[in-house]
Design an enzyme around this catalytic site. Structure first.
Site, PDB file in Angstrom:
ATOM      1  N   ASN A 163      15.611   6.301   0.799  1.00 48.83           N
ATOM      2  CA  ASN A 163      16.291   6.689   1.010  1.00 48.83           C
ATOM      3  C   ASN A 163      17.243   6.535  -0.481  1.00 48.83           C
ATOM      4  O   ASN A 163      18.179   6.961  -0.679  1.00 48.83           O
ATOM      5  CB  ASN A 163      17.288   6.005   2.255  1.00 48.83           C
ATOM      6  CG  ASN A 163      17.402   4.419   2.435  1.00 48.83           C
ATOM      7  OD1 ASN A 163      16.699   4.070   1.285  1.00 48.83           O
ATOM      8  ND2 ASN A 163      17.744   3.800   2.647  1.00 48.83           N
ATOM      9  N   LYS A 186       5.270   0.011  -4.328  1.00 46.81           N
ATOM     10  CA  LYS A 186       4.875   1.296  -3.876  1.00 46.81           C
ATOM     11  C   LYS A 186       6.335   1.694  -3.170  1.00 46.81           C
ATOM     12  O   LYS A 186       6.624   1.418  -2.658  1.00 46.81           O
ATOM     13  CB  LYS A 186       3.452   0.913  -2.677  1.00 46.81           C
ATOM     14  CG  LYS A 186       2.988   1.594  -2.054  1.00 46.81           C
ATOM     15  CD  LYS A 186       2.525   1.578  -0.362  1.00 46.81           C
ATOM     16  CE  LYS A 186       3.976   1.493   0.360  1.00 46.81           C
ATOM     17  NZ  LYS A 186       4.115   2.911   0.183  1.00 46.81           N
ATOM     18  N   PRO A 187       6.032   2.363  -3.496  1.00 45.61           N
ATOM     19  CA  PRO A 187       7.481   3.502  -2.968  1.00 45.61           C
ATOM     20  C   PRO A 187       6.531   3.903  -2.023  1.00 45.61           C
ATOM     21  O   PRO A 187       5.965   4.293  -2.011  1.00 45.61           O
ATOM     22  CB  PRO A 187       7.769   4.460  -4.753  1.00 45.61           C
ATOM     23  CG  PRO A 187       6.831   4.892  -4.994  1.00 45.61           C
ATOM     24  CD  PRO A 187       5.388   3.743  -4.962  1.00 45.61           C
ATOM     25  N   GLU A 262      14.631  -6.503   3.114  1.00 43.41           N
ATOM     26  CA  GLU A 262      15.641  -6.336   2.959  1.00 43.41           C
ATOM     27  C   GLU A 262      15.952  -4.803   4.178  1.00 43.41           C
ATOM     28  O   GLU A 262      15.273  -3.898   3.958  1.00 43.41           O
ATOM     29  CB  GLU A 262      16.269  -5.427   1.797  1.00 43.41           C
ATOM     30  CG  GLU A 262      16.346  -6.380   0.799  1.00 43.41           C
ATOM     31  CD  GLU A 262      17.806  -7.409   1.123  1.00 43.41           C
ATOM     32  OE1 GLU A 262      18.729  -6.502   1.701  1.00 43.41           O
ATOM     33  OE2 GLU A 262      17.827  -8.507   0.200  1.00 43.41           O
ATOM     34  N   CYS A 296      20.859   1.600   5.059  1.00 46.77           N
ATOM     35  CA  CYS A 296      21.330   0.863   6.022  1.00 46.77           C
ATOM     36  C   CYS A 296      22.481  -0.229   5.567  1.00 46.77           C
ATOM     37  O   CYS A 296      22.525  -0.413   6.799  1.00 46.77           O
ATOM     38  CB  CYS A 296      20.455  -0.178   4.859  1.00 46.77           C
ATOM     39  SG  CYS A 296      20.535  -0.665   3.355  1.00 46.77           S
ATOM     40  N   GLU A 393      19.781   2.313  14.715  1.00 51.27           N
ATOM     41  CA  GLU A 393      20.264   2.920  13.752  1.00 51.27           C
ATOM     42  C   GLU A 393      20.155   4.130  13.887  1.00 51.27           C
ATOM     43  O   GLU A 393      19.919   4.631  13.722  1.00 51.27           O
ATOM     44  CB  GLU A 393      18.994   2.597  12.408  1.00 51.27           C
ATOM     45  CG  GLU A 393      19.777   2.370  11.337  1.00 51.27           C
ATOM     46  CD  GLU A 393      18.676   1.758  10.320  1.00 51.27           C
ATOM     47  OE1 GLU A 393      17.420   1.935  10.659  1.00 51.27           O
ATOM     48  OE2 GLU A 393      19.560   1.526   9.277  1.00 51.27           O
TER      49      GLU A 393
HETATM   50  P1  NAP Z   1       9.753   2.229   6.917  1.00 59.98           P
HETATM   51  O1  NAP Z   1       8.978   3.199   7.549  1.00 59.98           O
HETATM   52  O2  NAP Z   1       9.990   1.031   7.080  1.00 59.98           O
HETATM   53  O3  NAP Z   1       9.168   2.787   5.433  1.00 59.98           O
HETATM   54  C1  NAP Z   1       9.655   1.956   4.050  1.00 59.98           C
HETATM   55  C2  NAP Z   1       8.593   1.525   3.159  1.00 59.98           C
HETATM   56  O4  NAP Z   1       7.070   0.835   4.371  1.00 59.98           O
HETATM   57  C3  NAP Z   1       7.583   3.130   3.061  1.00 59.98           C
HETATM   58  O5  NAP Z   1       7.257   2.595   1.705  1.00 59.98           O
HETATM   59  C4  NAP Z   1       6.816   2.567   3.555  1.00 59.98           C
HETATM   60  O6  NAP Z   1       4.903   3.775   3.256  1.00 59.98           O
HETATM   61  C5  NAP Z   1       6.045   1.432   3.663  1.00 59.98           C
HETATM   62  N1  NAP Z   1       4.944   1.069   5.404  1.00 59.98           N
HETATM   63  C6  NAP Z   1       5.382   1.793   6.167  1.00 59.98           C
HETATM   64  N2  NAP Z   1       4.824   1.484   7.025  1.00 59.98           N
HETATM   65  C7  NAP Z   1       4.010   0.300   6.491  1.00 59.98           C
HETATM   66  C8  NAP Z   1       2.871  -0.377   6.335  1.00 59.98           C
HETATM   67  N3  NAP Z   1       2.484  -0.516   7.399  1.00 59.98           N
HETATM   68  N4  NAP Z   1       2.302  -1.243   5.786  1.00 59.98           N
HETATM   69  C9  NAP Z   1       2.709  -1.278   4.604  1.00 59.98           C
HETATM   70  N5  NAP Z   1       3.810  -0.437   4.183  1.00 59.98           N
HETATM   71  C10 NAP Z   1       4.554   0.824   4.999  1.00 59.98           C
HETATM   72  O7  NAP Z   1      11.718   2.649   6.511  1.00 59.98           O
HETATM   73  P2  NAP Z   1      11.771   3.974   5.852  1.00 59.98           P
HETATM   74  O8  NAP Z   1      12.383   5.388   6.814  1.00 59.98           O
HETATM   75  O9  NAP Z   1      11.576   4.609   5.033  1.00 59.98           O
HETATM   76  O10 NAP Z   1      12.889   3.286   5.714  1.00 59.98           O
HETATM   77  C11 NAP Z   1      14.325   3.608   5.962  1.00 59.98           C
HETATM   78  C12 NAP Z   1      14.492   1.702   7.082  1.00 59.98           C
HETATM   79  O11 NAP Z   1      15.066   1.548   5.899  1.00 59.98           O
HETATM   80  C13 NAP Z   1      16.187   1.662   7.494  1.00 59.98           C
HETATM   81  O12 NAP Z   1      15.669   1.337   8.766  1.00 59.98           O
HETATM   82  C14 NAP Z   1      17.028   1.546   6.742  1.00 59.98           C
HETATM   83  O13 NAP Z   1      17.739   1.194   7.441  1.00 59.98           O
HETATM   84  C15 NAP Z   1      15.706   0.681   5.515  1.00 59.98           C
HETATM   85  N6  NAP Z   1      16.325  -0.149   4.477  1.00 59.98           N
HETATM   86  C16 NAP Z   1      17.021  -1.497   4.116  1.00 59.98           C
HETATM   87  C17 NAP Z   1      17.623  -1.234   3.460  1.00 59.98           C
HETATM   88  C18 NAP Z   1      18.179  -2.853   3.029  1.00 59.98           C
HETATM   89  O14 NAP Z   1      18.547  -3.359   2.138  1.00 59.98           O
HETATM   90  N7  NAP Z   1      17.844  -3.857   3.884  1.00 59.98           N
HETATM   91  C19 NAP Z   1      17.751  -0.590   2.290  1.00 59.98           C
HETATM   92  C20 NAP Z   1      17.614   0.119   2.319  1.00 59.98           C
HETATM   93  C21 NAP Z   1      16.748   0.471   3.657  1.00 59.98           C
HETATM   94  P3  NAP Z   1       5.658   5.436   3.733  1.00 59.98           P
HETATM   95  O15 NAP Z   1       6.130   6.081   3.866  1.00 59.98           O
HETATM   96  O16 NAP Z   1       4.689   5.967   2.235  1.00 59.98           O
HETATM   97  O17 NAP Z   1       4.424   5.411   4.277  1.00 59.98           O
END
Ligand code: NAP
Length: 489
Positions: A163, A186-187, A262, A296, A393
């Site tokens: 995001n 890792k993005p 985070e 988030c 969310e």
């Molecule tokens: P996500 O599905 O948790 O993915 C985040 C990252 O984790 C991606 O790089 C993803 O890789 C990786 N990932 C997923 N499963 C994994 C696993 N089993 N092992 C290692 N890495 C793994 O979250 P998203 O949908 O991208 O982002 C949205 C979420 O982020 C929301 O809940 C938002 O609130 C939260 N967020 C929090 C903050 C904060 O500062 N608190 C800031 C921004 C976003 P791939 O997608 O490449 O598979």
């Protein structure tokens, strides 16, 4: 001036698409690639290397090989590399913003704002690199001396979401580099281009080979496992969903890694009866619509005092109805597409659930037909307390409005969630402002303002929104260990 297809192609073609390991750009050992899609069209715009677990280990090898050298590197020089990268990012804002809009969807003006925000973390931590201090004290019994020194934690693994594809990277890279830590990052697979563009800028700014390594993969779990189970790794820093965060904390336990999490949010936006309603609507537009609601920190639910609820709802609906939807590169567009079909489906499902339980769509409430993953800006009134979107969310441009009777009820409703990232409070009563801020269970509060993000402030949450802080003087602490030396006299 509108952006042409040729300009879009030129900036994307200018971004490296190979893995960045040990200062070299190389293909994945499996020879595979992974498509990057423009969410406003659903079409592939680039293909990046798809790392294997062996590539992930090679990236960690590269980080570990230079950890000692990097820890001993003069802090001033570490800071100056960050400073040069900050300046390069600012100078290249237009092209970096265009790449970001093409892979993530947000309107160009918002991508430019993210590029500026991302760069600020490098500037901030360039200034912190030379302020890593210890202390010296006489032991209370007068016999010995107590010394403390702060040293880099060691090799780190960073995982970032789609995001905010650049700022979530600099918020980790900035303090790690300043503290003297090496890292593998890792993005998210949906938005790798902004991270590769950033890595190239850091390389050009003089970051030595191996200090930062970037791997992109279609299987984040497979590439993460060997890194997380490697005893040389000392820290995991993750930004993403609470669900994945929980799993990663479990995987970090055997190695007893330092972890920063985070995670997700469910921000309440509270408007008291004494608030300036126009200012609250202004703040609400930012808190809800920034990043198409995919933040988030996005206001997830609006708790509005009974006597101003109708006025607030009507004014917010009028503002959202006036936000043009479209490709983020097109002039005048204020709302881009959601990241993919899954995310749009989730938003539609939450809205359908609320409507089914008696809510009414004051504006919006529909997906847009055609290419891309567009969802209309939406305000929902009369939302029942059992509606799922008050607890989950939303991550989309949907604003549910609910009323409350008094301050106690507002606080209770705001805290009625497993999350605790941020809350927004609008009131003109100073004492109430303090009372409410003290009782809200969140890591951050926007008081009479709809945005909290600032590189100079500690960003982070409590409860299921995670732990650890990014930004501010606190941000570098996550990358430092304290060593105490007991000295005989
Ligand atoms: P996500 O599905 O948790 O993915 C985040 C990252 O984790 C991606 O790089 C993803 O890789 C990786 N990932 C997923 N499963 C994994 C696993 N089993 N092992 C290692 N890495 C793994 O979250 P998203 O949908 O991208 O982002 C949205 C979420 O982020 C929301 O809940 C938002 O609130 C939260 N967020 C929090 C903050 C904060 O500062 N608190 C800031 C921004 C976003 P791939 O997608 O490449 O598979």
């Amino acid at each position: 001036m509108s952006i042409t297809i040729e300009q879009e192609k030129t900036v994307v073609d200018g971004v490296p698409t190979q893995l960045f390991i040990g200062g070299e750009w190389r293909d994945g050992t499996g020879g595979r690639t992974l498509d990057v899609e423009d969410p406003s069209t659903g079409e592939a715009i680039a293909a990046v290397a798809d790392a294997t677990p062996e590539d992930a280990v090679a990236a960690l090898d590269a980080a570990c090989a230079v950890q000692d050298e990097w820890a001993a590197h003069p802090p001033r020089e570490r800071g100056e590399i960050l400073r040069r990268a900050f300046e390069a990012i600012v100078a290249r804002t237009d092209e970096l913003a265009l790449v970001m809009t093409l892979e993530m969807g947000k309107p160009l003006a918002e991508s430019k704002a993210e590029v500026a925000y991302a760069a600020e973390f490098l500037r901030w931590f360039s200034e912190e690199a030379v302020r890593i201090e210890g202390r010296f004290a006489t032991a209370p019994n007068g016999q010995g001396r107590l010394l403390t020194m702060r040293q880099p934690v060691g090799p780190c693994y960073a995982i970032t979401p789609w995001n905010f594809p650049m700022a979530m990277g600099t918020r980790k890279i900035g303090p790690a580099v300043a503290a003297g830590c090496t890292m593998v990052i890792k993005p998210a697979q949906q938005t790798p281009l902004s991270m590769y563009a950033l890595a190239e800028i850091l390389q050009e700014a003089g970051l030595p080979p191996g200090v930062l390594n970037v791997v992109t993969s279609s299987s984040s779990s497979d590439v993460s496992k060997p890194i997380l189970s490697d005893p040389r790794l000392r820290k995991l820093t993750f930004t993403g969903s609470t669900e994945v965060g929980r799993r990663l904390v479990e995987q970090s336990a055997p190695g007893l890694l330092r972890t920063s999490m985070e995670l997700g949010g469910n921000a309440p936006f509270i408007v008291f009866g004494d608030a300036d309603v126009d200012a609250a609507v202004e703040g609400a537009v930012i808190a809800k619509m920034r990043n198409i609601g995919e933040a988030c920190t996005a206001a997830n639910r609006f708790h509005v005092a009974g006597r101003v609820r109708d006025e607030f709802t009507e004014k917010l609906a009028a503002r959202l109805a006036d936000m043009p939807l479209g490709r983020g590169v097109d002039e005048g567009v204020k709302v881009g597409p959601l990241i993919d079909g899954t995310q749009r489906g989730k938003v539609a499902e939450l809205v359908a659930d609320a409507l089914g339980k008696g809510a009414e769509a004051v504006v919006g409430g529909r997906e847009r037909d055609g290419a891309g993953y567009f969802y209309e800006p939406t305000v929902l009134g009369n939302v029942g307390s059992s509606a799922r979107l008050l607890k989950e969310e939303i991550f989309g441009p949907v604003a549910p409005v609910v009323g409350f009777d008094d301050e106690e009820a507002a606080i209770a409703a705001a805290n009625d969630t497993e999350y605790g990232l941020v809350a927004y409070v609008y009131t003109s009563d100073l004492k109430r402002a303090f009372r409410v801020c003290e009782r809200l269970q969140t890591g951050m509060i926007g008081l009479n303002q709809g945005i909290v993000s600032n590189a100079a402030a500690p960003f982070g949450g409590v409860k299921a929104s995670g732990f650890g802080r990014e930004g501010g003087p606190e941000g570098i602490e996550e990358y430092l260990e304290i060593k105490y030396v007991a000295m005989a006299m």
